[in-house]
Write a protein that holds these residues in place. Structure first.
Motif, PDB file in Angstrom:
ATOM      1  N   TYR A  27       0.825  -1.205   0.000  1.00 55.86           N
ATOM      2  CA  TYR A  27       0.000   0.000   0.000  1.00 55.86           C
ATOM      3  C   TYR A  27       0.863   1.261   0.000  1.00 55.86           C
ATOM      4  CZ  TYR A  27      -3.867   3.084   1.381  1.00 55.86           C
ATOM      5  OH  TYR A  27      -4.814   4.070   1.442  1.00 55.86           O
ATOM      6  N   LEU A  28       1.948   1.232   0.794  1.00 58.38           N
ATOM      7  CA  LEU A  28       2.828   2.390   0.894  1.00 58.38           C
ATOM      8  C   LEU A  28       3.923   2.417  -0.169  1.00 58.38           C
ATOM      9  CD1 LEU A  28       3.335   2.539   4.770  1.00 58.38           C
ATOM     10  CD2 LEU A  28       1.775   3.909   3.365  1.00 58.38           C
ATOM     11  N   LEU A  63      -5.700   1.082   8.467  1.00 58.72           N
ATOM     12  CA  LEU A  63      -5.715   1.768   7.183  1.00 58.72           C
ATOM     13  C   LEU A  63      -5.824   3.279   7.362  1.00 58.72           C
ATOM     14  CD1 LEU A  63      -5.664   1.522   4.116  1.00 58.72           C
ATOM     15  CD2 LEU A  63      -8.130   1.196   4.175  1.00 58.72           C
ATOM     16  N   ALA A  64      -6.632   3.716   8.312  1.00 56.00           N
ATOM     17  CA  ALA A  64      -6.775   5.155   8.560  1.00 56.00           C
ATOM     18  C   ALA A  64      -5.441   5.764   8.994  1.00 56.00           C
ATOM     19  CB  ALA A  64      -7.836   5.406   9.625  1.00 56.00           C
ATOM     20  N   LEU A  66      -2.430   4.662   8.088  1.00 55.14           N
ATOM     21  CA  LEU A  66      -1.562   4.736   6.907  1.00 55.14           C
ATOM     22  C   LEU A  66      -1.949   5.917   6.029  1.00 55.14           C
ATOM     23  CD1 LEU A  66      -1.308   0.960   5.898  1.00 55.14           C
ATOM     24  CD2 LEU A  66       0.342   2.331   7.203  1.00 55.14           C
ATOM     25  N   ASP A  67      -3.260   6.139   5.876  1.00 55.26           N
ATOM     26  CA  ASP A  67      -3.718   7.283   5.085  1.00 55.26           C
ATOM     27  C   ASP A  67      -3.299   8.602   5.735  1.00 55.26           C
ATOM     28  OD1 ASP A  67      -4.833   5.744   3.071  1.00 55.26           O
ATOM     29  OD2 ASP A  67      -6.823   5.733   3.988  1.00 55.26           O
ATOM     30  N   TRP A  69      -0.688   9.039   7.656  1.00 51.40           N
ATOM     31  CA  TRP A  69       0.760   9.157   7.466  1.00 51.40           C
ATOM     32  C   TRP A  69       1.067   9.653   6.056  1.00 51.40           C
ATOM     33  CZ3 TRP A  69       4.440   6.853   4.329  1.00 51.40           C
ATOM     34  CH2 TRP A  69       5.757   7.080   4.695  1.00 51.40           C
ATOM     35  N   LEU A  70       0.392   9.095   5.060  1.00 47.48           N
ATOM     36  CA  LEU A  70       0.615   9.517   3.676  1.00 47.48           C
ATOM     37  C   LEU A  70       0.215  10.971   3.444  1.00 47.48           C
ATOM     38  CD1 LEU A  70      -0.572   6.397   1.655  1.00 47.48           C
ATOM     39  CD2 LEU A  70       1.730   7.372   1.683  1.00 47.48           C
ATOM     40  N   SER A  71      -0.789  11.451   4.160  1.00 44.85           N
ATOM     41  CA  SER A  71      -1.287  12.812   3.941  1.00 44.85           C
ATOM     42  C   SER A  71      -0.283  13.879   4.363  1.00 44.85           C
ATOM     43  CB  SER A  71      -2.617  13.021   4.667  1.00 44.85           C
ATOM     44  OG  SER A  71      -2.410  13.088   6.058  1.00 44.85           O
TER      45      SER A  71
END
Length: 88
Positions: A27-28, A63-64, A66-67, A69-71
């Motif tokens: 995903y990452l 998942l939230a 990871l999202d 972190w990506l943001s």
């Protein structure tokens, strides 16, 4: 006898709410070894590593999380923008 009910790994929308280490690395776009190292150092790509769950020997990433972190990272159109620290 007590019965333990586990929450489903998917939400009402059918999407996974937590990912295994291999799924999170896909995903990452990072290797599983990089995620393992981040759990030790607390740092991933120069910022605080995403939170994780440890259930026995298994590791899961919400998942939230990871999202979130990506943001932290701004999308860029090219490497010149990235080098200049472009903010949209």
């Amino acid at each position: 006898m007590n019965t333990v009910t586990l929450q489903p790994a998917t939400g009402p929308d059918g999407l996974p709410q937590r990912l295994s280490e291999p799924q999170a690395s896909d995903y990452l776009g990072l290797s599983p070894a990089t995620l393992r190292k981040s759990r030790t150092t607390g740092v991933l790509s120069g910022v605080a590593a995403p939170k994780y769950l440890k259930l026995g020997r298994r590791v899961f990433y919400p998942l939230a999380g990871l999202d979130a972190w990506l943001s932290q990272f701004d999308p860029v159109a090219n490497t010149t923008e990235a080098a200049q620290g472009h903010k949209p």
